[in-house]
Design an enzyme around this catalytic site. Sequence first.
Site, PDB file in Angstrom:
ATOM      1  N   GLU A  35       0.873  -1.165   0.000  1.00 28.27           N
ATOM      2  CA  GLU A  35       0.000   0.000   0.000  1.00 28.27           C
ATOM      3  C   GLU A  35       0.916   1.222   0.000  1.00 28.27           C
ATOM      4  O   GLU A  35       1.817   1.303   0.840  1.00 28.27           O
ATOM      5  CB  GLU A  35      -0.889   0.003   1.258  1.00 28.27           C
ATOM      6  CG  GLU A  35      -1.857   1.167   1.224  1.00 28.27           C
ATOM      7  CD  GLU A  35      -2.742   1.300   2.459  1.00 28.27           C
ATOM      8  OE1 GLU A  35      -2.671   0.441   3.362  1.00 28.27           O
ATOM      9  OE2 GLU A  35      -3.490   2.294   2.496  1.00 28.27           O
ATOM     10  N   ARG A 262       4.904 -12.698   9.714  1.00 28.97           N
ATOM     11  CA  ARG A 262       5.614 -11.433   9.675  1.00 28.97           C
ATOM     12  C   ARG A 262       6.994 -11.593  10.273  1.00 28.97           C
ATOM     13  O   ARG A 262       7.174 -12.357  11.211  1.00 28.97           O
ATOM     14  CB  ARG A 262       4.883 -10.421  10.546  1.00 28.97           C
ATOM     15  CG  ARG A 262       4.142  -9.407   9.811  1.00 28.97           C
ATOM     16  CD  ARG A 262       3.303  -8.544  10.710  1.00 28.97           C
ATOM     17  NE  ARG A 262       2.210  -8.081   9.882  1.00 28.97           N
ATOM     18  CZ  ARG A 262       2.294  -7.003   9.097  1.00 28.97           C
ATOM     19  NH1 ARG A 262       3.361  -6.241   9.110  1.00 28.97           N
ATOM     20  NH2 ARG A 262       1.294  -6.671   8.314  1.00 28.97           N
ATOM     21  N   LYS A 272       4.553   0.834   9.093  1.00 22.38           N
ATOM     22  CA  LYS A 272       4.630   2.137   8.430  1.00 22.38           C
ATOM     23  C   LYS A 272       4.012   3.241   9.287  1.00 22.38           C
ATOM     24  O   LYS A 272       4.520   4.356   9.318  1.00 22.38           O
ATOM     25  CB  LYS A 272       3.937   2.070   7.069  1.00 22.38           C
ATOM     26  CG  LYS A 272       4.801   1.385   6.018  1.00 22.38           C
ATOM     27  CD  LYS A 272       4.072   1.243   4.707  1.00 22.38           C
ATOM     28  CE  LYS A 272       3.080   0.115   4.758  1.00 22.38           C
ATOM     29  NZ  LYS A 272       2.435  -0.156   3.467  1.00 22.38           N
TER      30      LYS A 272
HETATM   31  P1  ATP Z   1       2.681  -1.961   7.762  1.00 22.25           P
HETATM   32  O1  ATP Z   1       2.000  -2.465   8.990  1.00 22.25           O
HETATM   33  O2  ATP Z   1       4.114  -1.662   7.963  1.00 22.25           O
HETATM   34  O3  ATP Z   1       1.947  -0.860   7.076  1.00 22.25           O
HETATM   35  P2  ATP Z   1       1.516  -3.671   5.893  1.00 22.25           P
HETATM   36  O4  ATP Z   1       1.401  -5.127   5.958  1.00 22.25           O
HETATM   37  O5  ATP Z   1       0.273  -2.887   6.121  1.00 22.25           O
HETATM   38  O6  ATP Z   1       2.673  -3.227   6.818  1.00 22.25           O
HETATM   39  P3  ATP Z   1       1.651  -3.485   3.072  1.00 22.25           P
HETATM   40  O7  ATP Z   1       2.126  -2.370   2.227  1.00 22.25           O
HETATM   41  O8  ATP Z   1       0.215  -3.800   3.068  1.00 22.25           O
HETATM   42  O9  ATP Z   1       2.117  -3.177   4.550  1.00 22.25           O
HETATM   43  O10 ATP Z   1       2.515  -4.789   2.811  1.00 22.25           O
HETATM   44  C1  ATP Z   1       2.860  -5.310   1.554  1.00 22.25           C
HETATM   45  C2  ATP Z   1       3.218  -6.760   1.724  1.00 22.25           C
HETATM   46  O11 ATP Z   1       4.320  -6.913   2.599  1.00 22.25           O
HETATM   47  C3  ATP Z   1       2.071  -7.541   2.319  1.00 22.25           C
HETATM   48  O12 ATP Z   1       1.936  -8.755   1.626  1.00 22.25           O
HETATM   49  C4  ATP Z   1       2.489  -7.741   3.741  1.00 22.25           C
HETATM   50  O13 ATP Z   1       1.896  -8.874   4.277  1.00 22.25           O
HETATM   51  C5  ATP Z   1       4.017  -7.829   3.640  1.00 22.25           C
HETATM   52  N1  ATP Z   1       4.639  -7.418   4.893  1.00 22.25           N
HETATM   53  C6  ATP Z   1       4.453  -6.271   5.572  1.00 22.25           C
HETATM   54  N2  ATP Z   1       5.160  -6.251   6.711  1.00 22.25           N
HETATM   55  C7  ATP Z   1       5.831  -7.421   6.774  1.00 22.25           C
HETATM   56  C8  ATP Z   1       6.724  -8.026   7.727  1.00 22.25           C
HETATM   57  N3  ATP Z   1       7.074  -7.392   8.842  1.00 22.25           N
HETATM   58  N4  ATP Z   1       7.208  -9.257   7.451  1.00 22.25           N
HETATM   59  C9  ATP Z   1       6.870  -9.890   6.327  1.00 22.25           C
HETATM   60  N5  ATP Z   1       6.034  -9.395   5.403  1.00 22.25           N
HETATM   61  C10 ATP Z   1       5.512  -8.173   5.607  1.00 22.25           C
HETATM   62 MG    MG Z   2      -1.375  -2.629   5.005  1.00 24.97          MG
END
Ligand code: ATP
Ligand code: MG
Length: 556
Positions: A35, A262, A272
């Site tokens: 995102e 994760r 983020k």
């Molecule tokens: P954040 O909480 O930092 O915003 P998010 O999961 O909302 O993380 P996205 O941009 O939606 O962020 O993530 C893109 C991809 O990366 C998704 O498939 C997500 O599951 C994966 N991802 C995000 N954080 C991690 C992590 N700490 N370890 C492994 N994969 C991750």
């Molecule tokens: Mg997200």
Amino acid sequence: MQEEKKSLNFIEQIIEEDLQSNYTKNQLKFRFPPEPNGYLHIGHASSICLNFGLGLTYNAPVNLRFDDTNPIKEESRYVEAIKEDVKWLGFEWAEECYASDYFQQLYDWAVELIKNGDAYVDSQDSETIALQKGTPSEAGKESPFRNRSVEENLRLFEAMKNGETKEKEHVLRAKIDMSSPNMLMRDPVMYRCLHKAHHRTNNDWKIYPMYDWAHGESDFIEQISHSFCTLEFLPHRELYNWFISKVCKEGDFPPKQREFARRNLSHTVVSKRKLLKLVEEGVVESWDDPRMPTISGLRRRGYTPASIRNFADSIGIGKRENRIDVAHLEFCAREDLNKTAPRVMGVLDPLKIVITNYPEGKEEWLTAENNPEDENSGNREVPFSREIYIEKEDFREEANRKFFRLKLGKEVRLKNAYIIKAEKAVKDEDGNIVEVHCTYDEDSKSGSGTEASKRKVKGTLHWVSVPHAKRVEVRLYDRLFMVEDPDADKEKDFMNFVNPDSLAVIEAYVEPSLASAMPGEKFQFQRKGYFCVDQDSTPELQVFNRTVTLRDSWKG
Ligand code: ATP
Ligand code: MG
């Protein structure tokens, strides 16, 4: 072959099993779906390496898909930063896709769902809807609007789309099962009204799809075979499948969602939202501050793409969430930089040495090896003169036998140069040592082949010649948080655990060969660690970031 099979991670096993049953190799397709609401961090690197790694293993396309369904938090500068980071990590995407490109298709499908009695417009506020959801052990209550006529639903949904209704007046909900044991199946919201400009579709849309509705359908549109996401989406899988079943026709190929754990890193946060807070509250300077666990921060800090890929590969893909010690990430940096970074000399905390028997005004250019780990790296010349700097900590007037550095009456070798002997410590009125007078053994020049040059002395010190040294700024970093898990304390916000001393800015002196080093160039300052030229450097003042020390100073 048996051996190889054993080392497959569980995601690869799923793919192998699918290939054995109903999938063909050329149906395989993956995606990385960020995102654009912030910069990518080290947690994302795991997901990137997983998806793009599978693409390489199976020679399958991998899309970069921006999950841009929430205009409140998303910006195009984040899109650009994400693209730069994925490229920098060394991966190539097949197509650059955006959920927002599918807004019309998603809308058309939603209309189909309404027509089929699978969705309805609810005109209650979000609090009421939440209250009616029930609990996992108690069925929810149906909305009084659940049985609106198809005509009324269509009319209202169109009015929502055209911005003719107020923002919180209505939502579109899927009509599934208010007593499902899976709370997400209790008539989830598919659309909400948001009268906000989107970074790509501007003001075209007044309604925006929710994540669950947009994500699976985007996977379906792109014909992704395996949609890998993190474990918190496990309960969403049922809904993912339900939504896809509503648009998937006989003979179509439905994508498959599977979940992995994760990856978290110690002494930092990987979210983020939290990283944005650190930026907004000025704890760090920017998203790419070298203390940040973002890909751009690590790049600026001096990490190489290979070191981050190696880190992700070495921790692997798991089913259970865990926290990796940041020392392991640092280990991966050292391992790669050791092979590639040229060796130079830089003194961080200078003490002046005067070599009293070395002629005044004389200078010599001595040969130094650039990188003993890389035989093609060649040599360079470093200037030597009567006055040099060494590290303050490398001299003591008196010390025990274990101190293999300079002490009064004893000898050390100056790297690539001569053996010197400390004769006298010159002090100011307060008793502080201001300079040390030494003598040198003229015949002991490194590499000269003389008997004296082969003489073994215990310590070897790095140094720079005072008249030739370049004054630079060095930024030394420490952990951004003082505790391993800043989120562990449920009473205290993570911001309470910020390390107030995560940055120290000092003046240092480096050998003149570094004068032409450009931002991003990496070096090993011998005995002091790996350093990278920062983008803040100016022609007047170079700035170096310390990436990591040579040894793990935390493990004692
Ligand atoms: P954040 O909480 O930092 O915003 P998010 O999961 O909302 O993380 P996205 O941009 O939606 O962020 O993530 C893109 C991809 O990366 C998704 O498939 C997500 O599951 C994966 N991802 C995000 N954080 C991690 C992590 N700490 N370890 C492994 N994969 C991750
Ligand atoms: Mg997200």
